[in-house]
Design an enzyme around this catalytic site. Sequence first.
Site, PDB file in Angstrom:
ATOM      1  N   HIS A 225       5.688  65.858  54.072  1.00 34.41           N
ATOM      2  CA  HIS A 225       6.251  66.249  55.366  1.00 34.41           C
ATOM      3  C   HIS A 225       7.743  66.504  55.299  1.00 34.41           C
ATOM      4  O   HIS A 225       8.336  66.968  56.278  1.00 34.41           O
ATOM      5  CB  HIS A 225       5.925  65.190  56.443  1.00 34.41           C
ATOM      6  CG  HIS A 225       6.664  63.902  56.293  1.00 34.41           C
ATOM      7  ND1 HIS A 225       6.107  62.791  55.686  1.00 34.41           N
ATOM      8  CD2 HIS A 225       7.906  63.526  56.675  1.00 34.41           C
ATOM      9  CE1 HIS A 225       6.968  61.792  55.715  1.00 34.41           C
ATOM     10  NE2 HIS A 225       8.071  62.211  56.306  1.00 34.41           N
ATOM     11  N   ASP A 253       0.000  63.661  52.180  1.00 32.10           N
ATOM     12  CA  ASP A 253       1.446  63.610  52.412  1.00 32.10           C
ATOM     13  C   ASP A 253       2.144  63.460  51.075  1.00 32.10           C
ATOM     14  O   ASP A 253       2.704  62.412  50.763  1.00 32.10           O
ATOM     15  CB  ASP A 253       1.821  62.476  53.365  1.00 32.10           C
ATOM     16  CG  ASP A 253       3.249  62.632  53.894  1.00 32.10           C
ATOM     17  OD1 ASP A 253       3.890  63.659  53.575  1.00 32.10           O
ATOM     18  OD2 ASP A 253       3.712  61.733  54.620  1.00 32.10           O
ATOM     19  N   GLY A 333      14.520  58.446  57.348  1.00 29.18           N
ATOM     20  CA  GLY A 333      15.229  58.756  56.114  1.00 29.18           C
ATOM     21  C   GLY A 333      14.606  58.109  54.895  1.00 29.18           C
ATOM     22  O   GLY A 333      14.888  58.493  53.760  1.00 29.18           O
ATOM     23  N   SER A 335      11.428  58.259  54.202  1.00 32.50           N
ATOM     24  CA  SER A 335      10.261  59.051  53.798  1.00 32.50           C
ATOM     25  C   SER A 335      10.398  59.574  52.376  1.00 32.50           C
ATOM     26  O   SER A 335      11.465  60.055  51.964  1.00 32.50           O
ATOM     27  CB  SER A 335      10.092  60.246  54.736  1.00 32.50           C
ATOM     28  OG  SER A 335       9.436  59.887  55.916  1.00 32.50           O
ATOM     29  N   SER A 350       5.280  57.353  53.355  1.00 31.03           N
ATOM     30  CA  SER A 350       4.850  58.395  54.282  1.00 31.03           C
ATOM     31  C   SER A 350       5.373  58.115  55.681  1.00 31.03           C
ATOM     32  O   SER A 350       6.210  58.841  56.199  1.00 31.03           O
ATOM     33  CB  SER A 350       3.322  58.483  54.297  1.00 31.03           C
ATOM     34  OG  SER A 350       2.878  59.390  55.294  1.00 31.03           O
TER      35      SER A 350
END
Length: 381
Positions: A225, A253, A333, A335, A350
């Site tokens: 993402h 993801d 942030g 991720s 994720s």
Amino acid sequence: MRHATLLRTGLSALLLVGAWAAAAPSSASAAPAESAQAPASTALLAAMQRDFGISESEAVARLADEKAATALEPKAQRAAGSAFGGAWIDANSRKLVVGVTNAAKADAVRATGATVRIVEHSAARLDAAKARIDALPAPAGVSSWHVDPARSRVVVNVVASERRDNDVRAFVAKARETGPVTVATTAEAPQTFAAGTVGGDPYYTGNVRCSIGFSVHGGFVTAGHCGGAGQSVRGWDGSAIGNFQGSSFPGNDYAWVNVANGWWTVPVVLGWGTVSDQLVRGSNEAPVGASVCRSGSTTRWHCGRVLAKNETVNYSQGAVYQMTKTSVCAEGGDSGGSFISGDQAQGVTSGGWGNCSSGGETWYQPVNEILNRYGLRLHTA
């Protein structure tokens, strides 16, 4: 401070090498302190002590027990055969527990060293029920669903404030028709942990900041993402790193980015100047119940436990399948960042719910699935 030091020494091109933008001088200086026999870096042990409230010796013993359980799980599964009902680490004994549906298989499983529990349903039946639930359209009030081997059920998680919603109740009713299902509640709906642009963090795509996961030969893996295939990636200093070579979200993801323009990779997770870097030595998958720690560009190091595997997460953008749920917190942030158990890579961050002040839960995309999907090879020490 870290960035300024690197710029003064003329080594800014070394930042973002490897899993967490680790500078070569920092990694090199940390490496000699890492014994080949060490269960984890001092940084990871310190994070476990903080988040679990245990001593250093207890953290070392815990990692040793979990390493043994990880190695034992495939042997015990083979011994159980079609009667295999799943496996998990007992929170008190820290021993691997294997569910079996046929008592005649119990002795063979015990012979491997595992503890045996007789369960009602096989892992195959539970996985089949979950797959049927995956095919159902889920309303926003349903946050996720996964197989729980200890309960021998598929657990459907519903946002507490939405449990009486008509669409949620209809989904649960259809889910119960697929097989053995139980319903639990969660405090909030899940969300991804990307963030708008703020200074001093690992990489950017457009105005989105995310975190690097793990080094692979030729690049690094991260969350899907965070960017689509072909998008350019910039480092903390604004210089070009490479491009997203592959990306999938929702459904999955995961993504991977090539490194070029003077950047290269090393097998470390960055300690961000407050803890030492963690070497990555493999990607053996930790069982449910194992300790796991996460490093992210916003919240740095935090630890918790693996709560569930093969969970479907119902984000607002769409469902993501085969995720692993943890009790570790995360924030915007983080991720794409690293989840690691001992010195073994587990996955990339994720999303989740909550934060690192009040707590919460976070999911990661298992790293081995990413490696297999793109034909990548993890860079290990």
